[in-house]
Motif scaffolding. Structure first.
Motif, short mmCIF file in Angstrom:
data_model
loop_
_atom_site.label_atom_id
_atom_site.label_comp_id
_atom_site.label_asym_id
_atom_site.label_seq_id
_atom_site.Cartn_x
_atom_site.Cartn_y
_atom_site.Cartn_z
N GLU A 145 64.46 -1.97 -31.86
CA GLU A 145 65.13 -2.49 -32.91
C GLU A 145 64.70 -2.58 -34.23
O GLU A 145 65.29 -2.73 -35.25
CB GLU A 145 65.37 -3.98 -32.44
N LYS A 146 63.31 -2.20 -34.30
CA LYS A 146 62.55 -2.21 -35.56
C LYS A 146 62.17 -0.68 -35.87
O LYS A 146 61.83 -0.54 -37.02
CB LYS A 146 61.42 -2.77 -35.55
N HIS A 147 62.64 0.22 -35.13
CA HIS A 147 62.38 1.78 -35.18
C HIS A 147 60.76 1.78 -35.29
O HIS A 147 60.37 2.66 -36.22
CB HIS A 147 62.97 2.02 -36.50
N VAL A 148 60.06 1.29 -34.35
CA VAL A 148 58.74 1.34 -34.28
C VAL A 148 58.63 2.23 -32.87
O VAL A 148 58.97 1.71 -31.93
CB VAL A 148 57.96 -0.14 -34.15
N PRO A 149 57.94 3.48 -33.16
CA PRO A 149 57.87 4.23 -31.98
C PRO A 149 56.75 3.99 -31.00
O PRO A 149 55.74 3.01 -31.35
CB PRO A 149 57.33 5.88 -32.54
N ALA A 150 56.79 4.46 -30.02
CA ALA A 150 55.68 4.08 -28.82
C ALA A 150 54.41 4.56 -29.44
O ALA A 150 54.37 5.87 -29.91
CB ALA A 150 56.11 4.71 -27.61
N CYS A 151 53.61 3.91 -29.37
CA CYS A 151 52.13 4.33 -29.83
C CYS A 151 51.49 5.34 -29.06
O CYS A 151 50.95 6.50 -29.75
CB CYS A 151 50.91 3.15 -29.76
N ALA A 152 51.88 5.31 -27.81
CA ALA A 152 51.44 6.52 -26.82
C ALA A 152 51.89 8.02 -27.30
O ALA A 152 51.38 9.09 -26.89
CB ALA A 152 51.98 6.00 -25.36
N SER A 153 52.96 7.79 -28.06
CA SER A 153 53.50 9.38 -28.37
C SER A 153 52.76 9.94 -29.43
O SER A 153 52.69 11.29 -29.39
CB SER A 153 54.95 8.99 -29.00
N CYS A 154 51.89 9.32 -29.86
CA CYS A 154 50.88 10.06 -30.85
C CYS A 154 49.13 9.88 -30.35
O CYS A 154 48.51 10.86 -30.51
CB CYS A 154 50.84 9.47 -32.28
N HIS A 155 48.94 8.53 -29.78
CA HIS A 155 47.82 8.38 -29.58
C HIS A 155 47.56 8.55 -27.93
O HIS A 155 46.30 8.31 -27.35
CB HIS A 155 47.36 6.70 -29.79
N GLY A 156 48.43 9.14 -27.35
CA GLY A 156 48.49 9.26 -25.83
C GLY A 156 48.46 8.27 -24.87
O GLY A 156 48.20 6.94 -25.45
N ALA A 157 48.80 8.39 -23.68
CA ALA A 157 49.01 7.33 -22.63
C ALA A 157 47.92 6.48 -22.67
O ALA A 157 47.97 5.32 -22.10
CB ALA A 157 49.53 8.14 -21.45
N THR A 158 46.72 7.14 -22.40
CA THR A 158 45.47 6.39 -22.09
C THR A 158 44.66 6.12 -23.55
O THR A 158 43.57 5.75 -23.47
CB THR A 158 44.62 7.03 -21.13
N GLY A 159 45.34 6.33 -24.45
CA GLY A 159 44.55 6.02 -25.73
C GLY A 159 43.61 6.93 -26.31
O GLY A 159 42.76 6.73 -27.11
N GLY A 160 43.73 8.39 -25.65
CA GLY A 160 42.64 9.04 -26.09
C GLY A 160 43.06 9.83 -27.50
O GLY A 160 41.96 10.61 -27.90
#
Length: 218
Positions: A145-160
């Protein structure tokens, strides 16, 4: 005359290319990263050039124990290199790091980065059970609803992270991650337009929840 001159000119051109190639090879050789020199600069600094020892703020082997200062181990070398260059200019203005980065040569930067890239990262942990699920939801799925994408899409599923583009977030201090997101939102940190736009759409609670969640990623 043309038939005589052309081979001579061609030979001269080839000779110049050979000289240039040799010069470039020598230059590359000169700035080749040396982890041992990087370790020395990291641990002791260089008082003659006003370069403070990195260990004072970022801890032994880059594993900061001060929550306001980032852990440096685990980050891609290209990303660390870019951040140090950004501190030299207006993109990242920090009263401590800007002065140090400006005093560092390209060779200094490459040496320190080469040293840090060989170090092991200490684990972190989420410390607020009440917000872990919110942080996990935002990190993995964003806020539609705020157009905030998933962090994982750039920073990876495990934050790597993705080398040279997006930093490793896994295990990073909550306080540091929170401060950077707030900095992007306020405009005091200016070296990522996508992050500026994303952070502007996030509340304090959402930022803190994500920061706490990624601290526990491995």
């Amino acid at each position: 005359m043309n038939r005589v001159c052309f081979p001579i000119v061609k030979s001269a051109f080839v000779a110049l290319l050979a000289i240039a190639s040799f010069a470039n090879a020598e230059e590359t050789k000169t700035v080749k990263a040396d982890p041992a020199k990087g370790e020395a600069l990291y641990n002791t600094g260089d008082a003659t050039r006003n370069i403070t020892a990195c260990i004072a703020c970022h801890g032994a082997a880059g594993n900061s124990s001060i929550s306001q200062n980032p852990k440096l181990t685990g980050q891609a070398g290209a990303y660390l290199h870019k951040q140090l260059l950004d501190f030299k200019g207006p993109a990242r203005n920090n009263p401590v790091m800007t002065g140090i980065a400006k005093a560092m040569t390209e060779e200094d930067i490459q040496n320190v980065v080469a040293y840090l890239s060989k170090q092991k990262t200490s684990p972190g942990a989420a410390r607020n059970p009440a917000t872990v699920e919110l942080g996990k939801k935002i990190y993995r799925g964003g806020i539609a609803e705020k157009h905030v994408p998933a962090c994982a899409s750039c920073h990876g599923a495990t934050g790597g992270g993705i080398p040279a583009q997006f930093p490793r977030l896994a295990g990073q201090h909550q306080d540091y991650t929170t401060a950077q997101l707030v900095g992007f939102r306020s405009g005091t940190r200016k070296n990522s337009e996508p992050m500026t736009q994303i952070a502007k759409r996030m509340s304090d609670d959402e930022i803190q929840a994500v920061a706490d969640y990624v601290a526990g990623l491995k």
